[in-house]
Structure formats: C-alpha cells, structure tokens
Design an enzyme around this catalytic site. Structure first.
Site, mmCIF file in Angstrom:
data_model
loop_
_atom_site.group_PDB
_atom_site.id
_atom_site.type_symbol
_atom_site.label_atom_id
_atom_site.label_comp_id
_atom_site.label_asym_id
_atom_site.label_seq_id
_atom_site.Cartn_x
_atom_site.Cartn_y
_atom_site.Cartn_z
ATOM 1 N N GLU A 70 -18.762 3.152 -3.137
ATOM 2 C CA GLU A 70 -19.963 3.171 -2.308
ATOM 3 C C GLU A 70 -21.202 2.985 -3.193
ATOM 4 O OE1 GLU A 70 -18.801 4.631 1.606
ATOM 5 O OE2 GLU A 70 -18.479 2.818 0.406
ATOM 6 N N SER A 90 -18.072 -3.700 4.085
ATOM 7 C CA SER A 90 -16.825 -3.081 4.516
ATOM 8 C C SER A 90 -15.816 -4.149 4.971
ATOM 9 C CB SER A 90 -17.109 -2.052 5.615
ATOM 10 O OG SER A 90 -15.987 -1.262 5.901
ATOM 11 N N ALA A 91 -15.449 -4.172 6.251
ATOM 12 C CA ALA A 91 -14.508 -5.181 6.740
ATOM 13 C C ALA A 91 -15.023 -6.592 6.482
ATOM 14 C CB ALA A 91 -14.248 -4.988 8.232
ATOM 15 N N GLY A 140 -16.010 -2.253 10.223
ATOM 16 C CA GLY A 140 -15.209 -1.813 11.355
ATOM 17 C C GLY A 140 -13.750 -1.876 10.957
ATOM 18 N N HIS A 197 -14.945 0.788 -0.117
ATOM 19 C CA HIS A 197 -14.978 2.259 -0.025
ATOM 20 C C HIS A 197 -14.001 2.894 -1.015
ATOM 21 C CE1 HIS A 197 -17.099 1.529 3.762
ATOM 22 N NE2 HIS A 197 -16.048 0.849 4.191
#
Length: 235
Positions: free
Chosen positions: A194, A122-123, A90, A159
């Site tokens: 990724e 991710s986050a 997020g 990413h």
C-alpha cells in the site's frame, strides 16, 4: 509510448479516495479534460453510476471530468477515443470476465500501448500484468481466460502484505501463495505494498511511492526493491 500508473490501492488509511495519488495524477493526465472510467470490478454494494460518481469527486479536485464506460453505446469506441483511462478496484475475476464479455481486452491493451494515459488501482492494476493469477480476490465468476493486458512483462500482487510475526494465524501468507504460483509458472511477481505504484513511460518502468516492493522469481529468494528502483529489464 506507454504512459501508465499501476497503483497497489486507491485509498490509504486515513485518506480520501485517490488522495495520495492526486499530485501524480494531475501530471499524468495533464493533457486530458475527461478520463474514461471502467467500473466493471464491483460485484455488489455499489452501482456503476455510484462508483463513477465517487471517482468523479476525486478527479474534480484536479479539474478533470469523468465519464463511465457504461454511459456509451459502443464501449470499444469509447476506449479508442478516450483521452485517458482509469480502471478501479474491486474483484479481478469479475473485471476480467466483463472485459472479455464485452470484447475489450485487446482494444484496451492496444490503446494503452499506443500511449493513452492509463491508471490502474487494485484490480485495475492486476490486469496490467501478463495474467491475473496473482490476485487476492475470490473466484466469484469464471472468466474465459486468465490472460490480461500484458502492459508489463510480469505480474502484480496488489495490497501485498508481509507476514505478521506476532500473529497466531496459521494460514498461508502472501509469500507462500506466490511461491505456490511459482511451482507451476515462471512469470515474475511484484508484491506492491500500500502506498507504492509503478510508473511506466515507454519501455521504462520505475517503482514509486513511500514504501518498498517485494520481487518474487521462480526458484530465487525474494528481494526488496526501494522506491526509485528500475524494473525496466524485468521479465
């Protein structure tokens, strides 16, 4: 002993949520009947309950239950008692803001360092480094500090994208942004593409996945790291 998976993303193109990681997660959380999910990074479009339900559907495929941290009266105790922990993606600014607001940064860091299996995507991966300063996210809210969990002695750029030589876009590339960071900071930065992730076991850290990663150090030429590379001495 630290037992951590730090993944660039939760979802690969054409695949379901966490699908590409499930074989790893089945082993990673093999001692867990339930995983504690931290959904703090979502600013809009999905509630904590909805986000947790999405995670639950994925973990059900490997026969593990999921409970959201928001379901507990005392989030700190929930972290300390967790069999395993997952922090999803997020907005990193919002995630770090919420962790500080709820006084969970130190508790989460200590719990994971003491061996509770942890997954970040991710986050949730960005916060594993020394600071969140290499996130790609917009600063939609201001956390009291950029300092994060310090589970690894460098920073993550999740990413990570290589420059597109065919593009006519004249804006800054990820590599340019990381070099700007290194104009003022000495912390190494790992650009995780990724499909790649880090496996941290105790003091050993290895690059895993199907793709390479790109390592940036201050005043040095960036280098490519193949899957299987040992990053244990990186600092």
């Amino acid at each position: 002993m630290k037992n951590i998976i730090i993944a660039s993303t939760s979802t690969l193109h054409g695949g379901d949520y966490l699908e590409y990681l499930l074989p790893e997660l089945k082993n990673h959380f093999k001692e867990c009947k339930t995983v504690l999910f931290i959904p703090y990074s979502r600013p809009s479009g999905i509630t904590h309950e909805e986000y947790t339900a999405k995670v639950s559907q994925a973990f059900a495929k490997i026969d593990i239950d999921v409970k959201g941290i928001h379901e507990y009266i005392d989030a700190g105790i929930a972290i300390k008692n967790a069999e395993g922990i997952f922090t999803g993606g997020g907005n990193t600014f919002l995630l770090v803001y919420q962790l500080y607001k709820n006084e969970l940064i130190t508790t989460l860091a200590e719990t994971v360092k003491n061996g509770t299996p942890y997954l970040g995507t991710s986050a949730g991966s960005n916060i594993c480094g020394l600071s969140m300063q290499n996130t790609n996210d917009m600063p939609i809210i201001y956390p009291p500090s950029f300092q994060t969990l310090g589970l690894i002695p460098f920073n993550i750029n999740a990413h990570y994208l290589d420059p597109d030589t065919q593009s006519k876009h004249m804006g800054e590339t990820r590599e340019t942004r990381i070099k700007e960071f290194h104009a003022f900071n000495t912390i190494p930065v790992l650009g995780l593409r990724e499909g790649s992730w880090l496996e941290v076991k105790g003091e050993k850290t290895f690059l895993r996945g199907t793709l390479t990663a790109r390592l940036f150090k201050q005043n040095q030429t960036a280098i490519e790291l193949e899957s299987g590379s040992d990053l244990s001495g990186l600092k």
